[in-house]
Motif scaffolding. Structure first.
Motif, mmCIF file in Angstrom:
data_model
loop_
_atom_site.group_PDB
_atom_site.id
_atom_site.type_symbol
_atom_site.label_atom_id
_atom_site.label_comp_id
_atom_site.label_asym_id
_atom_site.label_seq_id
_atom_site.Cartn_x
_atom_site.Cartn_y
_atom_site.Cartn_z
ATOM 1 N N MET A 169 -4.365 6.890 -1.077
ATOM 2 C CA MET A 169 -3.411 5.821 -0.778
ATOM 3 C C MET A 169 -2.232 6.414 -0.010
ATOM 4 S SD MET A 169 -2.824 2.849 -0.658
ATOM 5 C CE MET A 169 -3.471 1.632 -1.713
ATOM 6 N N PHE A 170 -1.470 5.565 0.646
ATOM 7 C CA PHE A 170 -0.328 5.993 1.437
ATOM 8 C C PHE A 170 0.662 6.731 0.547
ATOM 9 C CE2 PHE A 170 3.655 4.859 3.807
ATOM 10 C CZ PHE A 170 3.380 5.636 4.908
ATOM 11 N N THR A 171 1.077 7.916 0.938
ATOM 12 C CA THR A 171 1.961 8.734 0.125
ATOM 13 C C THR A 171 3.406 8.485 0.518
ATOM 14 O OG1 THR A 171 1.946 10.587 1.669
ATOM 15 C CG2 THR A 171 0.161 10.477 0.051
ATOM 16 N N ASP A 172 4.298 9.197 -0.184
ATOM 17 C CA ASP A 172 5.724 9.065 0.109
ATOM 18 C C ASP A 172 6.113 9.833 1.365
ATOM 19 O OD1 ASP A 172 6.143 7.496 -2.088
ATOM 20 O OD2 ASP A 172 6.561 9.180 -3.421
ATOM 21 N N ASP A 173 5.164 10.644 1.877
ATOM 22 C CA ASP A 173 5.455 11.376 3.113
ATOM 23 C C ASP A 173 5.679 10.399 4.248
ATOM 24 O OD1 ASP A 173 2.961 13.873 2.335
ATOM 25 O OD2 ASP A 173 5.079 13.721 1.757
ATOM 26 N N ASP A 174 6.452 10.807 5.212
ATOM 27 C CA ASP A 174 6.675 9.951 6.378
ATOM 28 C C ASP A 174 5.371 9.702 7.102
ATOM 29 O OD1 ASP A 174 9.844 11.522 7.201
ATOM 30 O OD2 ASP A 174 9.376 9.813 5.912
ATOM 31 N N GLN A 225 -6.430 -2.923 1.193
ATOM 32 C CA GLN A 225 -6.973 -4.045 0.430
ATOM 33 C C GLN A 225 -5.906 -4.645 -0.472
ATOM 34 O OE1 GLN A 225 -11.487 -3.192 -0.580
ATOM 35 N NE2 GLN A 225 -10.295 -1.418 -1.187
ATOM 36 N N THR A 226 -6.079 -5.892 -0.816
ATOM 37 C CA THR A 226 -5.190 -6.563 -1.756
ATOM 38 C C THR A 226 -6.006 -7.040 -2.951
ATOM 39 O OG1 THR A 226 -5.496 -8.665 -0.579
ATOM 40 C CG2 THR A 226 -3.565 -7.357 0.002
ATOM 41 N N PRO A 227 -5.382 -7.105 -4.138
ATOM 42 C CA PRO A 227 -6.121 -7.534 -5.328
ATOM 43 C C PRO A 227 -6.447 -9.026 -5.281
ATOM 44 C CG PRO A 227 -3.802 -7.262 -5.840
ATOM 45 C CD PRO A 227 -3.991 -6.751 -4.440
ATOM 46 N N THR A 228 -7.640 -9.376 -5.732
ATOM 47 C CA THR A 228 -8.047 -10.772 -5.825
ATOM 48 C C THR A 228 -8.751 -10.986 -7.159
ATOM 49 O OG1 THR A 228 -10.208 -10.387 -4.790
ATOM 50 C CG2 THR A 228 -8.385 -10.974 -3.336
ATOM 51 N N VAL A 229 -8.804 -12.247 -7.565
ATOM 52 C CA VAL A 229 -9.536 -12.620 -8.766
ATOM 53 C C VAL A 229 -10.524 -13.701 -8.356
ATOM 54 C CG1 VAL A 229 -9.408 -13.552 -11.095
ATOM 55 C CG2 VAL A 229 -7.559 -12.113 -10.242
ATOM 56 N N LYS A 230 -11.811 -13.415 -8.492
ATOM 57 C CA LYS A 230 -12.836 -14.382 -8.119
ATOM 58 C C LYS A 230 -13.302 -15.162 -9.346
ATOM 59 C CE LYS A 230 -14.487 -11.802 -4.098
ATOM 60 N NZ LYS A 230 -15.649 -11.153 -3.422
ATOM 61 N N GLU A 252 -9.803 -7.502 -1.760
ATOM 62 C CA GLU A 252 -10.181 -8.101 -0.484
ATOM 63 C C GLU A 252 -9.558 -7.301 0.654
ATOM 64 O OE1 GLU A 252 -8.684 -12.123 1.108
ATOM 65 O OE2 GLU A 252 -10.654 -12.573 0.285
ATOM 66 N N LYS A 253 -10.355 -6.991 1.657
ATOM 67 C CA LYS A 253 -9.872 -6.197 2.794
ATOM 68 C C LYS A 253 -8.855 -7.006 3.596
ATOM 69 C CE LYS A 253 -14.411 -4.009 3.187
ATOM 70 N NZ LYS A 253 -15.059 -4.935 2.212
ATOM 71 N N ILE A 254 -7.780 -6.342 3.981
ATOM 72 C CA ILE A 254 -6.758 -7.001 4.798
ATOM 73 C C ILE A 254 -7.231 -7.141 6.236
ATOM 74 C CG2 ILE A 254 -4.395 -6.846 5.676
ATOM 75 C CD1 ILE A 254 -3.643 -5.286 3.195
ATOM 76 N N ILE A 276 1.904 -2.700 6.324
ATOM 77 C CA ILE A 276 0.526 -2.781 5.842
ATOM 78 C C ILE A 276 0.411 -2.250 4.426
ATOM 79 C CG2 ILE A 276 -1.798 -1.856 6.135
ATOM 80 C CD1 ILE A 276 -1.240 -1.904 9.185
ATOM 81 N N PHE A 277 0.961 -1.062 4.180
ATOM 82 C CA PHE A 277 0.801 -0.453 2.871
ATOM 83 C C PHE A 277 1.710 -1.077 1.818
ATOM 84 C CE2 PHE A 277 -1.162 2.812 5.546
ATOM 85 C CZ PHE A 277 -2.345 3.002 4.843
ATOM 86 N N ARG A 278 2.809 -1.680 2.249
ATOM 87 C CA ARG A 278 3.652 -2.397 1.301
ATOM 88 C C ARG A 278 2.913 -3.610 0.748
ATOM 89 N NH1 ARG A 278 7.830 -3.258 4.279
ATOM 90 N NH2 ARG A 278 7.376 -5.410 4.845
#
Length: 212
Positions: free
Chosen positions: A1-6, A57-62, A74-76, A143-145
Motif C-alpha cells: 500500500m502507499f507508504t508515508d514516503d513522498d 480498491q475501495t471496500p464494498t459490501v455485496k 471494488e477496483k477504482i 487516489i490513495f486517500r
C-alpha cells in the motif's frame, strides 16, 4: 500500500527518482499482472528499479440473494495498475522511465501500454511510441486517500425496472417493480400492488429478492 514516503523519492547521490505511472492492462487481468510482475522483478533483477505495484480498491459490501452480506473490494480503475518506477534524466535533462524497468513492465503478459503521450513517427504509418507520463503528486495523493478513507459501499444487483419479491416485513410475499435504487442508504423504492393500486414503498435491500 502507499507508504508515508513522498510520491517522488530522490537519491542524493544521483538524478534517480521514483514516480508513479498508470499502466493499461487487459480487462480483468489486474491481479494476474501484479502477481506476474512481482515475480519478474526478482527474476530480472530489477528490484531496485520498481518499488511498488498497486491496484487501487475501495471496500464494498455485496448483498447475496439470501440476504447475507459479503465484504469485498471494488477496483477504482478497472483495466489499470499503478506502478512506482525508477526514473532517470536523459542526456538532454528530460526525465524518462529506466529502460530495464520499462522493458520488465511492457513485456509482462496482459500489459497493453503505459499511459502517456504518443510520440508521432517521423516517417511511415502506424502508431508511434508512447512516452510514459508520471502521475502528479496530487493525483497520487487523491487516489490513495480514497482507498483509505472511502466508507464501504453496499452493492446490489438491482436496477430500475427489475421485478422483486418482498421477503419479510409487513409486505412479505408482495411482488413489485423497482423504481429507484439508493445504494448510499441501502434502500430501494418499489411499486407494490396494494388494494389493487400501485403504491410506492421504500424497502431495505435485505428485504427483497430479485425475480427472474
Amino acid at each position: 500500500m502507499f507508504t508515508d514516503d513522498d510520491q517522488l523519492l530522490s537519491d542524493e547521490r544521483s538524478e534517480v527518482l521514483f514516480q508513479w505511472y498508470a499502466v493499461q492492462i487487459a480487462s480483468g487481468c489486474e491481479k494476474k499482472v501484479k502477481s506476474s510482475l512481482e515475480q519478474r522483478i526478482k527474476t530480472l533483477d530489477v528490484e531496485d528499479r520498481i518499488k511498488q505495484i498497486e491496484i487501487p480498491q475501495t471496500p464494498t459490501v455485496k448483498l447475496r440473494k439470501d440476504g447475507t452480506r459479503l465484504n469485498s473490494e471494488e477496483k477504482i480503475f478497472p483495466g489499470y495498475v499503478l506502478i512506482q518506477i525508477k526514473t532517470v534524466r536523459n542526456e538532454i535533462g528530460q526525465l524518462e522511465v529506466d529502460d530495464d524497468a520499462w522493458l520488465a513492465v511492457k513485456s509482462t503478459p496482459h500489459v497493453i501500454n503505459f499511459v502517456g503521450t504518443e510520440q508521432k513517427r517521423h516517417y511511415g504509418r502506424g502508431r508511434g511510441h508512447v512516452k510514459p507520463r508520471p502521475l502528479s503528486e496530487k493525483e497520487v495523493e487523491r487516489i490513495f486517500r480514497v482507498t483509505i478513507e472511502q466508507e464501504p459501499v453496499l452493492k446490489i444487483n438491482m436496477a430500475q425496472g427489475d421485478k422483486i419479491k418482498v421477503l419479510n416485513g409487513p409486505f412479505k410475499d408482495f411482488e413489485g417493480e423497482v423504481v429507484e435504487v439508493s445504494p448510499e442508504r441501502s434502500k430501494l423504492k418499489a411499486l407494490l400492488s396494494i388494494f389493487g393500486r400501485d403504491t410506492p414503498v421504500e424497502l431495505e435491500f435485505n428485504q427483497v429478492q430479485k425475480q427472474n
